[in-house]
Design a protein around this motif. Structure first.
Motif, short mmCIF file in Angstrom:
data_model
loop_
_atom_site.label_atom_id
_atom_site.label_comp_id
_atom_site.label_asym_id
_atom_site.label_seq_id
_atom_site.Cartn_x
_atom_site.Cartn_y
_atom_site.Cartn_z
N THR A 171 14.94 -10.76 2.49
CA THR A 171 13.85 -9.79 2.55
C THR A 171 14.33 -8.39 2.16
OG1 THR A 171 12.68 -11.03 4.29
CG2 THR A 171 12.14 -8.69 4.06
N LEU A 172 13.61 -7.76 1.26
CA LEU A 172 13.86 -6.36 0.91
C LEU A 172 13.09 -5.49 1.90
CD1 LEU A 172 14.84 -4.06 -0.97
CD2 LEU A 172 12.73 -4.40 -2.29
N VAL A 173 13.80 -4.62 2.62
CA VAL A 173 13.19 -3.71 3.57
C VAL A 173 13.28 -2.30 3.01
CG1 VAL A 173 13.22 -2.82 5.93
CG2 VAL A 173 13.89 -5.20 5.47
N VAL A 174 12.15 -1.62 2.91
CA VAL A 174 12.09 -0.29 2.31
C VAL A 174 11.49 0.69 3.31
CG1 VAL A 174 11.22 1.11 0.40
CG2 VAL A 174 11.80 -1.31 0.02
N GLU A 175 12.24 1.75 3.61
CA GLU A 175 11.73 2.82 4.46
C GLU A 175 11.42 4.03 3.58
OE1 GLU A 175 13.08 4.84 8.60
OE2 GLU A 175 14.31 5.37 6.86
N THR A 176 10.20 4.56 3.72
CA THR A 176 9.77 5.70 2.91
C THR A 176 9.29 6.82 3.82
OG1 THR A 176 9.09 4.18 1.15
CG2 THR A 176 8.32 6.45 1.00
N THR A 177 9.84 8.02 3.59
CA THR A 177 9.45 9.22 4.33
C THR A 177 9.24 10.35 3.32
OG1 THR A 177 11.78 9.86 4.61
CG2 THR A 177 10.81 8.51 6.35
N ASN A 178 9.14 11.59 3.82
CA ASN A 178 9.07 12.78 2.98
C ASN A 178 7.86 12.79 2.05
OD1 ASN A 178 11.84 12.47 3.94
ND2 ASN A 178 12.35 14.22 2.63
N PHE A 179 6.72 12.34 2.57
CA PHE A 179 5.49 12.45 1.79
C PHE A 179 5.03 13.90 1.75
CE2 PHE A 179 5.39 7.99 3.21
CZ PHE A 179 5.11 7.35 2.02
N THR A 180 4.04 14.19 0.91
CA THR A 180 3.51 15.55 0.83
C THR A 180 2.18 15.65 1.57
OG1 THR A 180 2.12 15.29 -1.15
CG2 THR A 180 4.48 15.62 -1.50
N ASP A 181 1.70 16.87 1.76
CA ASP A 181 0.39 17.07 2.36
C ASP A 181 -0.73 16.59 1.45
OD1 ASP A 181 1.32 18.21 4.74
OD2 ASP A 181 1.46 20.21 3.85
N GLU A 182 -0.43 16.40 0.17
CA GLU A 182 -1.44 15.94 -0.78
C GLU A 182 -1.54 14.42 -0.84
OE1 GLU A 182 -3.56 17.77 -2.41
OE2 GLU A 182 -2.77 19.63 -1.55
N GLU A 191 8.23 -1.12 4.57
CA GLU A 191 7.69 -2.27 3.84
C GLU A 191 8.70 -3.40 3.80
OE1 GLU A 191 5.31 -0.42 0.15
OE2 GLU A 191 7.20 0.60 0.63
N ARG A 192 8.20 -4.63 3.72
CA ARG A 192 9.06 -5.81 3.65
C ARG A 192 8.53 -6.72 2.54
NH1 ARG A 192 12.12 -6.23 8.37
NH2 ARG A 192 12.48 -8.47 8.02
N PHE A 193 9.43 -7.09 1.62
CA PHE A 193 9.10 -7.95 0.48
C PHE A 193 9.92 -9.24 0.59
CE2 PHE A 193 8.60 -3.55 -0.69
CZ PHE A 193 7.51 -3.47 -1.55
N THR A 194 9.23 -10.38 0.66
CA THR A 194 9.93 -11.66 0.78
C THR A 194 9.29 -12.67 -0.16
OG1 THR A 194 10.22 -11.21 3.16
CG2 THR A 194 10.71 -13.44 2.39
N LEU A 195 10.11 -13.34 -0.96
CA LEU A 195 9.59 -14.41 -1.81
C LEU A 195 9.36 -15.64 -0.94
CD1 LEU A 195 8.92 -14.80 -4.82
CD2 LEU A 195 11.16 -15.88 -5.08
N THR A 215 4.56 -16.89 -4.79
CA THR A 215 3.98 -16.00 -3.78
C THR A 215 5.01 -15.02 -3.25
OG1 THR A 215 2.52 -17.81 -3.10
CG2 THR A 215 2.63 -15.89 -1.66
N LEU A 216 4.66 -13.74 -3.26
CA LEU A 216 5.48 -12.69 -2.66
C LEU A 216 4.77 -12.21 -1.39
CD1 LEU A 216 7.98 -10.75 -3.06
CD2 LEU A 216 6.33 -9.13 -4.04
N LYS A 217 5.42 -12.40 -0.24
CA LYS A 217 4.83 -11.91 1.01
C LYS A 217 5.13 -10.42 1.14
CE LYS A 217 6.49 -12.97 5.15
NZ LYS A 217 6.76 -13.68 6.42
N TYR A 218 4.07 -9.63 1.25
CA TYR A 218 4.20 -8.17 1.33
C TYR A 218 3.69 -7.71 2.69
CZ TYR A 218 3.24 -3.23 0.33
OH TYR A 218 3.20 -1.85 0.37
#
Length: 351
Positions: free
Chosen positions: A245-256, A270-274, A279-282
């Motif tokens: 599983t690919l685990v992705v953490e995303t921060t630092n968004f903008t006010d827009e 987010e987690r991406f698993t084949l 089928t890709l489980k998202y």
């Protein structure tokens, strides 16, 4: 020699009757066969991986998620009130719900709704979207509903933070103005520009969206996030592998960014698993204490599709933004506000 090819009238009648009976059987069995095929394709989140199947790896050893994926589903994001307390359908119920959703979708009239699904390959017969045993894409909270918004978020929503905020072109959302994609991150299945592509090289994963050609580049080398004063519309993504599983953490968004009304403080995982060859489980979890009273999580199966991604020529004949602004200007001139009710001209006095 002619006698060898002679067939009596009675024999011909018998053959014709057999053919007709066989045709009746085929017609009678066709719906049953189609239903069986649909039932076999149902996404079951409780099922184990296919027997004898091993998730592929890249030449450098990472799980291989590469390919083209359709971010689309007939399953609602939130669980309908009529299904309260029922997180999963039976297989038969999932097929029935799928058929009803497809039929409802097919009722879209391109003469009144701007889009014709067939133009985008989105009719049920054109896409590989599968029935889903889940009654909602939201899996947490357990009730399958988006948590309540905070008082501050409700105020932002009332002020029109996520729609038309004025009467000029710059007051319209960035997607309508063809500047950025329909959603930043994460992606909720749905819409008319749902095709995407995943590309991998050693140390990086790239997720490309057809919608306005948005691209997210995800480093996998363990580097820290950007300083808190550096903000990006798509956020600052950092990924790592947990098994397959690919685990992705995303921060630092903008006010827009304002994803679903969120603030710049939103944290996304987010987690991406084949799950199988097609089928890709998202999955994703969003946390933003300034917007929702608690985090919430969504899960969706994304079907594999054939390449390529086509150019998203949004600016060509983009009459939508012109009409939106004209409508806002007319409402402002009538003094009813951007979200008020139009006057009732049937009374003769416009009231």
């Amino acid at each position: 020699m002619r006698n060898r090819f002679f067939i009596s009238f009675g024999a011909v009648s018998l053959v014709m009757a057999a053919i007709v009976w066989a045709s009746v059987l085929v017609v009678a069995q066709a719906p049953s066969s189609a239903s069986a095929k649909l039932a076999a394709s149902v996404w079951d989140p409780t099922a184990p991986p296919p027997s004898g199947w091993t998730a592929p790896r890249t030449s450098w050893g990472d799980p291989d998620l590469q390919g083209f994926w359709l971010v689309l589903s007939y399953t609602p994001l939130e669980r309908p009130a009529a299904l309260a307390g029922k997180p999963l359908y039976t297989t038969e119920e999932a097929v029935d719900a799928f058929k009803k959703a497809v039929a409802l979708d097919a009722e879209v009239d391109p003469t009144t709704i701007h889009y014709d699904w067939k133009e985008y390959g989105m009719d049920a017969w054109q896409s590989p979207v599968r029935p889903n045993r889940r009654t909602s894409l939201i899996v947490d909270p357990p009730d399958g509903r988006i948590p309540p918004r905070t008082p501050e978020a409700q105020k932002r929503r009332a002020l029109g933070c996520c729609g038309v905020g004025g009467t000029d072109v710059q007051s319209v959302g960035w997607y309508t103005r063809c500047l950025l994609g329909v959603e930043a991150a994460p992606r909720v299945p749905g819409g008319v520009t749902t095709e995407s592509q995943i590309v991998q090289i050693p140390g990086y994963v790239m997720w490309v969206q057809e919608s306005n050609n948005d691209v997210r580049i995800i480093p996998l080398d363990g580097r820290p996030h950007l300083p808190s004063n550096v903000r990006q519309y798509l956020g600052d993504a950092r990924g790592h592998w947990e098994g397959n599983t690919l685990v992705v953490e995303t921060t630092n968004f903008t006010d827009e960014t304002k994803w679903q009304g969120s603030t710049a403080g939103m944290r996304l995982v987010e987690r991406f698993t084949l799950a199988d060859p097609k089928t890709l489980k998202y999955e994703f979890t969003v946390t933003d204490p300034a917007t929702w009273t608690k985090p919430w999580t969504m899960e969706a199966p994304l079907p594999r599709i054939d390449p390529p991604l086509y150019e998203f020529a949004c600016h060509e004949q983009n009459y939508g933004v012109i009409n939106v602004v004209k409508g806002a200007q007319i409402r402002a001139a009538e003094g009813i506000g951007l979200s008020g009710r139009a006057p009732d001209y049937t009374t003769g006095d416009g009231k």
